[in-house]
Structures are given as structure tokens and as C-alpha cells.
Write a protein that holds these residues in place. Structure first.
Motif, PDB file in Angstrom:
ATOM      1  N   TYR A  20     -13.143  15.799   5.206  1.00  0.00           N
ATOM      2  CA  TYR A  20     -11.892  15.209   4.738  1.00  0.00           C
ATOM      3  C   TYR A  20     -10.674  15.668   5.537  1.00  0.00           C
ATOM      4  CZ  TYR A  20     -14.707  13.351   0.983  1.00  0.00           C
ATOM      5  OH  TYR A  20     -15.663  12.683   0.274  1.00  0.00           O
ATOM      6  N   SER A  21     -10.787  16.770   6.226  1.00  0.00           N
ATOM      7  CA  SER A  21      -9.709  17.132   7.148  1.00  0.00           C
ATOM      8  C   SER A  21      -9.634  16.113   8.281  1.00  0.00           C
ATOM      9  CB  SER A  21      -9.925  18.530   7.703  1.00  0.00           C
ATOM     10  OG  SER A  21     -11.092  18.601   8.508  1.00  0.00           O
ATOM     11  N   LYS A  22     -10.773  15.555   8.652  1.00  0.00           N
ATOM     12  CA  LYS A  22     -10.814  14.549   9.716  1.00  0.00           C
ATOM     13  C   LYS A  22     -10.293  13.194   9.220  1.00  0.00           C
ATOM     14  CE  LYS A  22     -14.727  16.677  12.118  1.00  0.00           C
ATOM     15  NZ  LYS A  22     -16.156  16.509  12.536  1.00  0.00           N
ATOM     16  N   THR A  23     -10.745  12.752   8.035  1.00  0.00           N
ATOM     17  CA  THR A  23     -10.240  11.463   7.524  1.00  0.00           C
ATOM     18  C   THR A  23      -8.736  11.538   7.283  1.00  0.00           C
ATOM     19  OG1 THR A  23     -10.760  12.084   5.222  1.00  0.00           O
ATOM     20  CG2 THR A  23     -12.453  10.882   6.465  1.00  0.00           C
ATOM     21  N   ASN A  43     -10.038  23.927  -2.534  1.00  0.00           N
ATOM     22  CA  ASN A  43     -10.561  22.756  -1.835  1.00  0.00           C
ATOM     23  C   ASN A  43      -9.635  21.540  -1.833  1.00  0.00           C
ATOM     24  OD1 ASN A  43     -13.186  23.843  -1.107  1.00  0.00           O
ATOM     25  ND2 ASN A  43     -13.601  23.860  -3.309  1.00  0.00           N
ATOM     26  N   TRP A  44      -8.436  21.687  -2.367  1.00  0.00           N
ATOM     27  CA  TRP A  44      -7.559  20.515  -2.392  1.00  0.00           C
ATOM     28  C   TRP A  44      -6.534  20.600  -1.266  1.00  0.00           C
ATOM     29  CZ3 TRP A  44      -8.167  15.959  -4.194  1.00  0.00           C
ATOM     30  CH2 TRP A  44      -7.101  15.066  -4.178  1.00  0.00           C
ATOM     31  N   HIS A  45      -6.570  19.622  -0.389  1.00  0.00           N
ATOM     32  CA  HIS A  45      -5.678  19.628   0.772  1.00  0.00           C
ATOM     33  C   HIS A  45      -4.984  18.282   0.963  1.00  0.00           C
ATOM     34  CE1 HIS A  45      -7.416  23.489   1.949  1.00  0.00           C
ATOM     35  NE2 HIS A  45      -8.593  22.960   1.679  1.00  0.00           N
ATOM     36  N   GLU A  46      -5.077  17.400  -0.018  1.00  0.00           N
ATOM     37  CA  GLU A  46      -4.424  16.098   0.093  1.00  0.00           C
ATOM     38  C   GLU A  46      -2.965  16.208  -0.355  1.00  0.00           C
ATOM     39  OE1 GLU A  46      -6.363  13.919   1.498  1.00  0.00           O
ATOM     40  OE2 GLU A  46      -8.198  15.076   1.243  1.00  0.00           O
ATOM     41  N   ASP A  47      -2.246  15.108  -0.206  1.00  0.00           N
ATOM     42  CA  ASP A  47      -0.828  15.093  -0.559  1.00  0.00           C
ATOM     43  C   ASP A  47      -0.593  14.905  -2.055  1.00  0.00           C
ATOM     44  OD1 ASP A  47       0.106  15.267   2.174  1.00  0.00           O
ATOM     45  OD2 ASP A  47      -0.578  13.204   2.397  1.00  0.00           O
ATOM     46  N   VAL A  48      -1.432  14.102  -2.683  1.00  0.00           N
ATOM     47  CA  VAL A  48      -1.282  13.778  -4.101  1.00  0.00           C
ATOM     48  C   VAL A  48      -2.566  14.178  -4.817  1.00  0.00           C
ATOM     49  CG1 VAL A  48      -0.893  11.944  -5.799  1.00  0.00           C
ATOM     50  CG2 VAL A  48       0.265  11.845  -3.574  1.00  0.00           C
ATOM     51  N   PHE A  49      -2.422  14.923  -5.900  1.00  0.00           N
ATOM     52  CA  PHE A  49      -3.577  15.340  -6.689  1.00  0.00           C
ATOM     53  C   PHE A  49      -3.942  14.195  -7.629  1.00  0.00           C
ATOM     54  CE2 PHE A  49      -6.221  17.372  -9.716  1.00  0.00           C
ATOM     55  CZ  PHE A  49      -6.740  18.522  -9.108  1.00  0.00           C
ATOM     56  N   ILE A  90       0.844  -1.190   0.000  1.00  0.00           N
ATOM     57  CA  ILE A  90       0.000   0.000   0.000  1.00  0.00           C
ATOM     58  C   ILE A  90       0.877   1.237   0.000  1.00  0.00           C
ATOM     59  CG2 ILE A  90      -1.717   1.322   1.292  1.00  0.00           C
ATOM     60  CD1 ILE A  90      -2.886  -1.349   2.200  1.00  0.00           C
ATOM     61  N   ILE A  91       0.713   2.072  -1.030  1.00  0.00           N
ATOM     62  CA  ILE A  91       1.565   3.253  -1.199  1.00  0.00           C
ATOM     63  C   ILE A  91       0.797   4.552  -0.995  1.00  0.00           C
ATOM     64  CG2 ILE A  91       3.204   2.082  -2.724  1.00  0.00           C
ATOM     65  CD1 ILE A  91       1.748   3.437  -5.102  1.00  0.00           C
ATOM     66  N   ILE A  92      -0.534   4.474  -0.826  1.00  0.00           N
ATOM     67  CA  ILE A  92      -1.320   5.699  -0.678  1.00  0.00           C
ATOM     68  C   ILE A  92      -2.655   5.342  -0.038  1.00  0.00           C
ATOM     69  CG2 ILE A  92      -2.397   5.558  -2.962  1.00  0.00           C
ATOM     70  CD1 ILE A  92      -1.944   8.629  -3.185  1.00  0.00           C
ATOM     71  N   TRP A  93      -3.165   6.239   0.804  1.00  0.00           N
ATOM     72  CA  TRP A  93      -4.499   6.091   1.382  1.00  0.00           C
ATOM     73  C   TRP A  93      -5.472   7.004   0.644  1.00  0.00           C
ATOM     74  CZ3 TRP A  93      -4.366   1.961   4.069  1.00  0.00           C
ATOM     75  CH2 TRP A  93      -3.381   1.674   5.011  1.00  0.00           C
ATOM     76  N   GLY A  94      -6.544   6.429   0.147  1.00  0.00           N
ATOM     77  CA  GLY A  94      -7.633   7.225  -0.410  1.00  0.00           C
ATOM     78  C   GLY A  94      -8.576   7.620   0.716  1.00  0.00           C
ATOM     79  N   THR A  95      -8.436   8.836   1.223  1.00  0.00           N
ATOM     80  CA  THR A  95      -9.218   9.280   2.376  1.00  0.00           C
ATOM     81  C   THR A  95     -10.427  10.125   1.982  1.00  0.00           C
ATOM     82  OG1 THR A  95      -7.672  11.142   2.624  1.00  0.00           O
ATOM     83  CG2 THR A  95      -7.272   9.182   3.975  1.00  0.00           C
ATOM     84  N   ARG A  96     -10.660  10.273   0.694  1.00  0.00           N
ATOM     85  CA  ARG A  96     -11.866  10.943   0.187  1.00  0.00           C
ATOM     86  C   ARG A  96     -12.750   9.905  -0.495  1.00  0.00           C
ATOM     87  NH1 ARG A  96     -11.158  16.656  -1.568  1.00  0.00           N
ATOM     88  NH2 ARG A  96     -12.625  16.124  -3.209  1.00  0.00           N
TER      89      ARG A  96
END
Length: 814
Positions: free
Chosen positions: A450-453, A481-487, A433-439
């Protein structure tokens, strides 16, 4: 109940959790810590024994739920005996009617706990129940669990009795406000995949001392430096205060060889959970986990009381550095273009309820047949067995929370937060696993949620980036609205020139960039035929377009050095109520049976020619009414050779080179050749592949339907007689050389003898499936011997295969 002793087996998800909560043999007969130690010294035992209590067999399924069936004294003799995994309704491979499972169901399980577990803490664990589970033990109601994709467990110590115990499980498979499902303004939210009800994953019972190691997260740190180490975060759970010296010892092992070891005193001031961190160093000479060499190590955490081992915990890790940067994805410091597909876990006939062997087969197909280095688990956490295989095969994984576009109310959001926690805790030791999809997939940008996840993932792991796929609508305002690590983006647009080519947008500036989806359905027609696009039995020209589109998407994404890669849509067809034909959606490069379609010809050609040269035409050599002029002009042939020579009827036809001009960024560019015949139907086609002037492979194809053959192939020659294990049997019509013959039909009848049953349609008509399909053969419980399957096509005759059923060992039935 079946007890399995000391059976750590690579890739066995059913045992994985129990291995992680093993118990010292010294603790089996005593309820007190001092009693455990005294017996340990008397017996001279060293270390801890590993015990598994599988509850997958001997379930009783009573159909639709009644209140009376929840009572422990209920007479369930008329219930049907079933083995897990199990689905509540009979299904075919298409035409699924959700009304068949949209109800409340009842399962029951009788079992006796061994006397030598007296004084232990006893838990029951469910790996997954679709959708809502309400268990009870001996009439005591346990908390309701909502959601079908993640494990949950209960402490049932106070509710177990000597003699027979009764576990009853009420399964509510109706549409509900549980991710991914929900309703808005009184209307059901659309979900693109069907959730078939049932106990579709394993159930286990485990016993531990009153002081035990409940969880270990072994996190690699500074992997690419001389200070490489493993930070081991341990959670100890205790129901008593030991009053004695307690230590934790952590070992990193390669087989029986101890690579590194650390030990630390543990001070326990209260009951409940206590956390402790240790560090393993001296790892300069270990082998890093990589896609070509997925090296795995064991982390053994042992609890010692007054120097004697009481309990241990075993988990498996791989040490690697995976990072998304502005110029792409890097594995162990080297840039690697991500090349993959999305995977749905839904199968024909049983929904999600396939056994471990079948789940693992999907990973093997993706890795070895389709040459993928990454898979996106769309759109929910998937089966342990599949993820185990990814760890072992070197197949990287995007894993994400359950969901599809819809976001529900506050209660729904709380379930999603719990899903995030459970997903990360279950799988954070996995190197794949190289990335978490939190959305939630393709959902609106709800930053409060999504700030919580995102925070949950960072708190529980912190070693992996977070992301979630965006659509054109949500991409418009990404700056706010984009606050994740990877777009991550689902890029489905076509080129604006109207030529039908796949368009790939430039990467977003300032963020690592990745395509979570592409191709799939961007070019679905809007008129007649929309719902049957890419069907194997559909129009040949449309089928040919699929492989070209996938090749274009991967080529164009690789042309942008800021684009980390693509998980295209998608690997396998799946059941759906959206944009479907007869309840099946057809964007897969393989069908629901996992049989490659023309769309897979591109993927199948992208392997290393040193490991095997291949030729995969993106057409059928078939001159029937469905394709009277043949493959047509500019027909593609996918191969990892550097030259192809074609002969027709024994006469040299043409020699072609790969189109590296238009496909410069693929490992192996396609070949294009004109194969349209309007005047006279040609005979046999032969394609020879050359590398460096040497012939390395050859394939032949016949247009003569009179020489068609019936093929029957089984994936595995041996399975286990545990009532769960199964293997796929593929049957199809081919030409005389074994090449697919899609526009054929005919009824196939099956007869099975021996200790097995058919999972699938019998008889099966090949017309709808395009001349190819599959059933699965499942072993009967507690059996051994040989299964014989005879398949008879009404025109082309019979074929027979055999499967050996091996007894499960070591076992003790109670």
C-alpha cells in the motif's frame, strides 16, 4: 464501423476518450507532418475536427473459444451478431450459476479503415473486458490484458491493411489470479460479488497524427485564494521529430467563451513522450463546482506546428476544493456532512453489461431519489457513464481499486499497481471524485504494497487524499499500520445493550475520519432466514428495521463532529455467493431492479422540502396473513414535513411531530405512531403533511386487495436505435392509490412490437420479487420507429407503454 463527427456530448462515456484524442482534418490524407501543414493551408481549415470511431456494433459472438476462430480467415458466418455491451451467458435476476460463464469465449469484428487515415497512427481501445482479454488484429496477437474494470489500448498502425480487417478477442472469464479474484492454499478466495464474463464496455478505434497530445491533467490549485489557477500537465506523444516550431495552447472554455488561455513552446528532442506544464490564471470570477451547482468547464489543448493547429485534446473539469479535516469534510471551505451509499454495478439479466443510459440512471436515483451527496464505488472502478453523470449531477465519489479482502502473490500485486495507475489517470480530471481508495477493501494492512499504491496516486494526482476501509480486525493495530490520509472504517457493530440499535464508534484521534460502510448486515440473524434478510417478499417487521438502522447510523455519525459522514451499505441488491439467497444478496435499500424498498424510505425523506414535500411510510398498509395486525407499535413515517396528521376511514386518528430528540442530527427526523390493530382491520389511511401550519402534501393507502392494480412505468420515452441503448420498465402490484403491495404474486407476460427486444424474464412471476420487478427494453441496431410493450398480469389485466426509437445521427456506416 460507425464514424461520428464532432459529437462532443455531455455525459457520453463511449465518446469521451475519442474526444480526448481528436485529429486535425489536415492530417487525414497525409503521412508526413509537412504534408499535413501544406494541406491545412490550402484548405483554409482552422482548428481541429473531432472524429469518433465506435466499434460497439456488428460484433460476432461465437460462444466458446476454439483456436481456429482466432484465425483471420476463419468462417464466422454462423456466429451470432451482437452489440456491445455484451455478456457471454443468459441470466435471470436470481439463481445465477457461475459455471455458465466460467469458460473461454470468442468475439470477432470485421471492419474497414477509411483510406483518408493513411499515414495516421491508429489505436484500438477497450473500455473493459471481463476478466482477461487476448486480442489479435489480422492474426497478429496483441498483449494479453488482465482485469475487467479499466480501459486498455493498443497501437495497431503496423497491423492494419487496406480493405477488410479482422479483430478477434479471446475472453477468458474463468476464475484467475487477477484482482479481486485469487486462490490461497489451493482454495479460491471468496469474493462478495460475481464477475460475469463478456465484453461489458465499449470498444473504439481512433486515429491521431504522428505528433499528438496523448493526455492532459488539469489540476485546480489554490482554489480558495486570490491565486486560484489550473495547472495543466500535458503529455505529447510523437513517432517523428517535427523539425519545426511546436507550441501548445491551452484554453479554459465555458461553452464557446474562453475564460483563460496559456501558450508555451514545446521542445521535442526524442520520439516517445514529452511532458509540459502550463498554468491558467485569472479565474477569480469562475463558478466553483458544488453539489448544488456542479459547474463544468472544458479544457482545450491545441498543438500548433508553425502556428497552425495540428491536433487538439479536450477534457472536462470542475473547479472545487474538497478536503478531509479533523473536524469533518469540507467542500469549497464549508463543512458538509457526507451522506451516501455504496454502489455495486451489477444488474439483473446482464451482469455489468448495461448501456450508458442505464448506468447514468443509477446516479440519478442516488442523487434525486435517495438524496445522497456521495457514493462509494464498491469495490472497483466503475463505468465512465456513471462517473460522467456524477460529475454533472454534483454527486461526489469515493473510487477504489478492484478487490475484496484477498491479497495475492507478487504477480497479483503488480496487476493491482497497474490498476491504481490506470484508475487515477482515467479519472483524475473528474471533480466528483474526492478520494482514492488505494487499499483493497477490508484487506490486511500490507504496508509494502500500500505504500506503492499510495505513492502512485500521489505522483499521478496529488490533489486528493487516499484511504481504504478497515474492519474491526484490522482496526486493532491501526497505530502501526495506518498510513493513509483519511481513516475509513466499516462500522457494523450493534449497541451493547442488546436492544438491536446501530452502534457507531467514536472517530479515531489524529486523523480525518469517515465511515466507508455501516448498517448493511450488522444485524443479519444467524438462524433461519439469514440468507433472505431484507427481501421485499420477506417478513415485514424485518424490512421495517432496515430504514430505522440507516437513520440511526447517519444520525449517530453526524453527532460526532469529527466523523465526516457515512456511505452506508448499500444502495442496490447484487449477485453474490456469500451470505445470499438464490445467488442474490439483499442489503440494498433498493432491490436489484433499482426499485426502492422500505429501507429507502429514510433516504427519500431527506431532501429539501422547498423542492418537494414528501411522505414515505416505513410500512405497508396491508392486513393480509403476512401482517395481520398492521404496521405495529412505534411504526415509522419518514417525511420532510414538520407535522403529520393521520386519518383512518375518514376519522381523525392522530397528529404527530418528528422525533427530534432521538434523531437530532438528521435533516429530517422520523415520525413514530402506534398502528397495531388486533380487534378489527381498519380501512383507508390518509397522511397529510404540514409545514408551518400549511398542508403541503398528502398520501392515501388502502388495505382492500380486491382493488389492487397493475402498474407499468417506463423510465424513458425515447431511446437511440444503436443496438445498445435501453430503458427500464418497472411493473408491480399496487393498491388503488398506487402504494406498493408487496405480498402479492402472479405471472406477467410481455409482448413487444417494433424495433426493440426484451432484456429480462418473460414471463415473470412476481412472488419471489415481492410484487415488483423490472425488465429493460433495448433498441435494435440501426433502427428507428416506435416500440410498443404490452404487459399482462394473469389476474389484473394488461397495461401498455410506448417508446420512441430515434436514429443515431450523424453517422456513416462503413
Amino acid at each position: 464501423m460507425t464514424i461520428k463527427s464532432d459529437v462532443y456530448t455531455t455525459g457520453s462515456s463511449r465518446r469521451r476518450f475519442i474526444q480526448n484524442c481528436t485529429i486535425g482534418v489536415v492530417a487525414l490524407s497525409s503521412g508526413s507532418l509537412l504534408g499535413c501543414l501544406a494541406k491545412h493551408k490550402a484548405t483554409g481549415q482552422r482548428g481541429a475536427a473531432s472524429l469518433t470511431f465506435s466499434l460497439d456494433q456488428n460484433w460476432l459472438f461465437g460462444g466458446k473459444f476454439t483456436d481456429a476462430a482466432f484465425s483471420p480467415g476463419f468462417n464466422d458466418s454462423a456466429f451470432k451478431q451482437v452489440t456491445l455491451p455484451h455478456v457471454v451467458s443468459d441470466l435471470s435476476w436470481q439463481d445465477w450459476d457461475e459455471k455458465k460463464w466460467q469458460d473461454v469465449w470468442i468475439y470477432r469484428r470485421h471492419f474497414t479503415v477509411p483510406e483518408n487515415l493513411q499515414g495516421m497512427r491508429i489505436f484500438i481501445k477497450f473500455d473493459g473486458v471481463m476478466v482477461t482479454a487476448s486480442p489479435s488484429i489480422n492474426g497478429y496477437a496483441l498483449p494479453v490484458h488482465l482485469g475487467g474494470y479499466l480501459p486498455f489500448h493498443y497501437d495497431i498502425t503496423d497491423h492494419i491493411k487496406q480493405g477488410e480487417n479482422v479483430l478477434a478477442v479471446k475472453v477468458d472469464a474463468r476464475w484467475s489470479s487477477v484482482p479481486p479474484e485469487g486462490s490461497k492454499n489451493g482454495k479460491r478466495a471468496v469474493v462478495d460479488y460475481m464477475e460475469v464474463g463478456g465484453m461489458h464496455r465499449s470498444v473504439s478505434l481512433y486515429a491521431v497524427p504522428k505528433l499528438y497530445v496523448s493526455d492532459v491533467f488539469a489540476k485546480p490549485a489554490d482554489v480558495l485564494t486570490a491565486n486560484r489557477r489550473i495547472v495543466v500537465n500535458c503529455t505529447v506523444d510523437t513517432a517523428i521529430l517535427p523539425g519545426k516550431s511546436v507550441k501548445l495552447r491551452v484554453e479554459m472554455r465555458d461553452g464557446n467563451n474562453v475564460i483563460s488561455q496559456a501558450e508555451r513552446e514545446l521542445y521535442i528532442a526524442k520520439t516517445g513522450q514529452t511532458e509540459l506544464s502550463l498554468s491558467l490564471s485569472g479565474l477569480q470570477n469562475i463558478t466553483l463546482w458544488d453539489i448544488d451547482n456542479p459547474k463544468l468547464y472544458d479544457i482545450i489543448t491545441t498543438m500548433l506546428v508553425e502556428g497552425q493547429p495540428l491536433h487538439n485534446h479536450k477534457t472536462r473539469i470542475g473547479v472545487r476544493d474538497a478536503s478531509f479535516k479533523l473536524d469533518g469534510f469540507y467542500l469549497n471551505g464549508k463543512r458538509l456532512q457526507l451522506f451516501g451509499l455504496n454502489r455495486h454495478e451489477v444488474y439483473p439479466y446482464v451482469g455489468f453489461a448495461m448501456p450508458e443510459r442505464v448506468m447514468r440512471k443509477d446516479a440519478e436515483i442516488l442523487k434525486y431519489d435517495f438524496n445522497c451527496n456521495v457514493v462509494r464505488c464498491s469495490h472497483y472502478p466503475q463505468n465512465d457513464a456513471f462517473l460522467d453523470a456524477c460529475d454533472e449531477l454534483g454527486l461526489m465519489v469515493w473510487e477504489e481499486v478492484p478487490g475484496w479482502q484477498y491479497i495475492g502473490d507478487d504477480a497479483w500485486k503488480e496487476i493491482l499497481l497497474q490498476n491504481t495507475r490506470d484508475m487515477v489517470i482515467r479519472d483524475r480530471n473528474r471533480p466528483s471524485i474526492i478520494i482514492w481508495g488505494t487499499r483493497v477493501n477490508e484487506s490486511a494492512s500490507v504496508e509494502e504494497l500500500y505504500s506503492k499504491t499510495r505513492a502512485i496516486a500521489k505522483l499521478l494526482d496529488g490533489s486528493r487524499p487516499t484511504s481504504g476501509s478497515l474492519t474491526p480486525d484490522t482496526r486493532k493495530d491501526w497505530q502501526q499500520n495506518w498510513h493513509e490520509d483519511v481513516f475509513a472504517y466499516d462500522d457494523y457493530h450493534a449497541e451493547p445493550d442488546g436492544g438491536g440499535g446501530v452502534g457507531i464508534l467514536p472517530a479515531i484521534e489524529g486523523y480525518p475520519y469517515f465511515l466507508a460502510e455501516a448498517v448493511g448486515q450488522y444485524n443479519y440473524p444467524t438462524g433461519k432466514g439469514f440468507n433472505s434478510y431484507y427481501r421485499r417478499s420477506g417478513e415485514a417487521k424485518i424490512q421495517q428495521n432496515q430504514a430505522i438502522a440507516h437513520a440511526q447510523a447517519h444520525n449517530k455519525s453526524a453527532a460526532d463532529p469529527r466523523n465526516g459522514g457515512v456511505t452506508a451499505w448499500c444502495a442496490f441488491e447484487y449477485s453474490s455467493l456469500l451470505n445470499q439467497y438464490r445467488a442474490v444478496k439483499y442489503p440494498g435499500v433498493a432491490d436489484v431492479f433499482r426499485i426502492p424498498k422500505l429501507g429507502a424510505s429514510f433516504y427519500m425523506s431527506q431532501g429539501d422540502s422547498k423542492k418537494g414535500a414528501v411522505i414515505h411510510p416505513n410500512f405497508y398498509w396491508d392486513f393480509s396473513q403476512r401482517s395481520p395486525t398492521g404496521p405495529g407499535k412505534g411504526a415509522a413515517i419518514f417525511s420532510n414535513c414538520d407535522e403529520l396528521k393521520l386519518t383512518i376511514d375518514g376519522k381523525e386518528y392522530t397528529t404527530v411531530k418528528p422525533d427530534t430528540k432521538n434523531y437530532a442530527h438528521l435533516k429530517h427526523a422520523p415520525f413514530f405512531v402506534d398502528l397495531e390493530f388486533t380487534d378489527q382491520k381498519p380501512g383507508e389511511l390518509k397522511i397529510d403533511g404540514y409545514i408551518g401550519g400549511l398542508k403541503v402534501c398528502s398520501r392515501s393507502f388502502s388495505p382492500d386487495h380486491k382493488q389492487n392494480q397493475f402498474s407499468l412505468v417506463v423510465d424513458d420515452k425515447e431511446i437511440l436505435g444503436d443496438g445498445s441503448d435501453a430503458t427500464r420498465v418497472v411493473f408491480r402490484i399496487t393498491d388503488k392509490f398506487g402504494a406498493p403491495r408487496p405480498f402479492t404474486d402472479g405471472k406477467v407476460d410481455f409482448v413487444v412490437t417494433g424495433p426493440g427486444i426484451i432484456v429480462g424474464d418473460n414471463p415473470f412471476n412476481l412472488k419471489e420479487s415481492g410484487g415488483a420487478a423490472a425488465i429493460w427494453i433495448k433498441a435494435q441496431p440501426k433502427t428507428s420507429g416506435r416500440i410498443t410493450l404490452q404487459a399482462t398480469h394473469e389476474v389484473l389485466g394488461s397495461k401498455t407503454i410506448t417508446i420512441d426509437v430515434n436514429p443515431t445521427t450523424p453517422t456513416t456506416s462503413i
